[in-house]
Write a protein that holds these residues in place. Structure first.
Motif: not given
Ligand SMILES: Cc1cc2nc3c(=O)[nH]c(=O)nc-3n(C[C@H](O)[C@H](O)[C@H](O)COP(=O)(O)OP(=O)(O)OC[C@H]3O[C@@H](n4cnc5c(N)ncnc54)[C@H](O)[C@@H]3O)c2cc1C
Length: 490
Positions: A388-403
């Motif tokens: 909905s903001r038209f540009c890439a977003f980023f995140g981490m999951a599994h206590a920082g083991r997955v980006a």
């Protein structure tokens, strides 16, 4: 071919009749009759043979899921930046098979889906984002040269062309803003625009000499895959990751016939990544975008276009086309319809959409009447990961083991390399200017769940079509979404 003569360009919006296949102009139908339903970029005699699938269990320091541009750059840059890392990449089909091998090949410096969107969402950060974006584009060119990737990288800027007077509003302001951000941009009147590229439709526009390169996206993906292999990345094709789970201090990526145990994982699978990481699915929706490719133009046809500097171009409606020449002088013509299939399931049968192809072809001949009689050799669709903001977003999951990164919304050819850098910074705990950006540390507003999601998106699409018919005037629905910072684009 009968093209309405009222004004040639208005015919572009008289298209609803094309939804009835019986109403397709016979000449338009003939132009499409020989079109293969697959990406021209991937339909090449020297396409690489698929690599064997993963069978059994392997271990790695870093597992990359997805062999589009995000995953390929992440794997390659991992080996460049952290040579001790042992890297495995798994791709469900073949590298570049999805959006990365089906796009227009506009490799933009913009990390924000254009300056306008950047100014709206990240006004304070935009000068820095533009600097990082320009550096990213420069480094893409350097990598293409260094690895000898034969993908016709042409950093020649782009044209933005108005097809109706209302689209001229704001061009002067955009030029001022763009110059302040370091761009070389010129405002064109109708004659100036037509001198750049011959069409009776142009009312004016902008000519950027900076900020964009054209590439052959399939060959870029194949070249990056080759570079990954040469750099020691273990690449497994026809290897779908089926689950992602924490195991000990690391992660296990299960695949159809095996698994990867890795300390860290980069998830670069676009919209389908949502099936491995549920939270991702709230932020991205699959929007289908469609493309036609002509046969190679004759010298006389090419002459009739007078396409100065072979700059890639787009028009300026809310529903817009993008168009460019290829190395062998075909015209790629895509965009306009941005289709969300209710429910959001991605089905292979959606690669073809005759009503959209006919609409695109009619609009093509209305824009370039001098090309009447030209045939299309390829017609295809691909999935854009719209947020909905038209540009890439980023995140981490599994206590920082997955980006993860996603949400490029139709402008990810260049931005995917920047995203790969961010994902490496994050997984390798590397501090950088990038990881401190608001762009990197904020998320778009999520889409509502189905079936409300379909209703909201279809209502928004209908409002966008209406806005283009009413000289760009946005209705209450679009103005409300604008106020909330929500949108739908391709
Ligand atoms: C028709 C069209 C035109 C476009 N035009 C432009 C343009 O001109 N300029 C521009 O900048 N952008 C454009 N885009 C957008 C651009 O192509 C994308 O933003 C970019 O390619 C995204 O790259 P990616 O690697 O993130 O995703 P993708 O290319 O979608 O790659 C993701 C990969 O992950 C794989 N995968 C998915 N699930 C799994 C799994 N479970 N296990 C293993 N692998 C998996 C897929 O098979 C795929 O190969 C266009 C897109 C389309 C569809």
């Amino acid at each position: 071919m009968s093209i309405p003569t009222v004004t040639v360009c208005e015919s572009r919006i008289m298209i609803t009749r094309l939804l009835d296949p019986a109403a397709v102009d016979p000449a338009v139908a003939r132009s499409l009759a020989g079109a293969a339903p697959r990406s021209f970029w991937l339909d090449q005699p020297d396409a690489p043979e698929p690599l064997p699938a993963l069978a059994g269990e392997v271990t790695a320091d870093l597992a990359v899921i997805g062999g589009g541009f995000t995953g390929l750059w992440a794997a390659l840059l991992a080996r460049e930046r952290f040579p001790d890392l042992d890297v495995v990449l798994v791709e469900a089909q073949t590298a570049g098979w999805a959006a990365s091998g089906r796009n227009g090949g506009f490799c933009s410096a913009s990390l924000t889906h254009g300056i306008g969107n950047g100014l709206e969402r990240f006004p304070d950060e935009l000068p820095l984002l533009e600097r990082l974006g320009a550096q990213n584009l420069r480094e893409i060119g350097e990598a293409v040269a260094r690895y000898g990737i034969d993908c016709d990288f042409q950093p020649n800027g782009e044209l933005a062309l108005a097809t109706a007077p209302w689209q001229l509003d704001g061009l002067d302001e955009e030029a001022v803003a763009a110059r302040a951000l370091g761009h070389d941009v010129e405002v064109l009147d109708a004659a100036g625009a037509r001198a750049e590229l011959g069409s009776p439709c142009w009312q004016g526009g902008l000519k950027y000499a900076t900020g964009n390169a054209l590439v052959e996206p399939g060959r870029l993906a194949w070249g990056l895959r080759r570079a990954c292999l040469d750099a020691g990345v273990r690449v497994y094709e026809h290897t779908r990751a089926t689950s992602l789970s924490a195991e000990g201090a690391g992660m296990r990526v299960r695949t159809s016939y095996g698994s990867v145990r890795a300390a860290k994982v980069i998830l670069a699978a676009g919209v389908p990544g949502g099936s491995l990481l549920r939270r991702l699915g709230a932020y991205v929706v699959p929007v289908w975008d469609y493309v036609l490719m002509t046969e190679p133009l004759s010298a006389a046809q090419l002459d009739s276009l007078g396409w100065r500097d072979r700059r890639g171009a787009s028009d300026l409606g809310n529903q817009f086309h993008y168009f460019r020449l290829t190395r062998d002088s075909r015209v790629l013509w895509g965009g306009y319809d941005a289709v969300y299939y209710n429910g959001g399931r991605i089905r292979e049968e959606h690669v073809t959409r005759p009503a959209t192809f006919a609409k695109l072809a009619e609009q093509f001949f209305a824009t370039f009447p001098q090309l009447e009689g030209t045939g299309f050799t390829h017609a295809w669709g691909g999935v854009i990961d719209t947020c909905s903001r038209f540009c890439a977003f980023f995140g981490m999951a599994h206590a920082g083991r997955v980006a993860y990164a996603a949400g490029y919304t139709g402008l990810g050819v260049g931005a995917s390399r920047f995203a790969a850098q961010v994902l490496l910074d994050k997984t390798q705990n590397h501090d950088s200017e990038r990881v401190r950006l608001a762009l990197v540390n904020s998320k778009p507003l999520p889409f509502p769940p189905e079936p409300l999601r379909s209703a909201v998106i279809q209502a928004t699409r209908a409002s966008i079509v209406r806005a283009d018919r009413r000289e760009g005037r946005r209705d209450l629905w679009l103005r409300t979404l604008d106020r909330l910072g929500l949108g739908f684009d391709s």
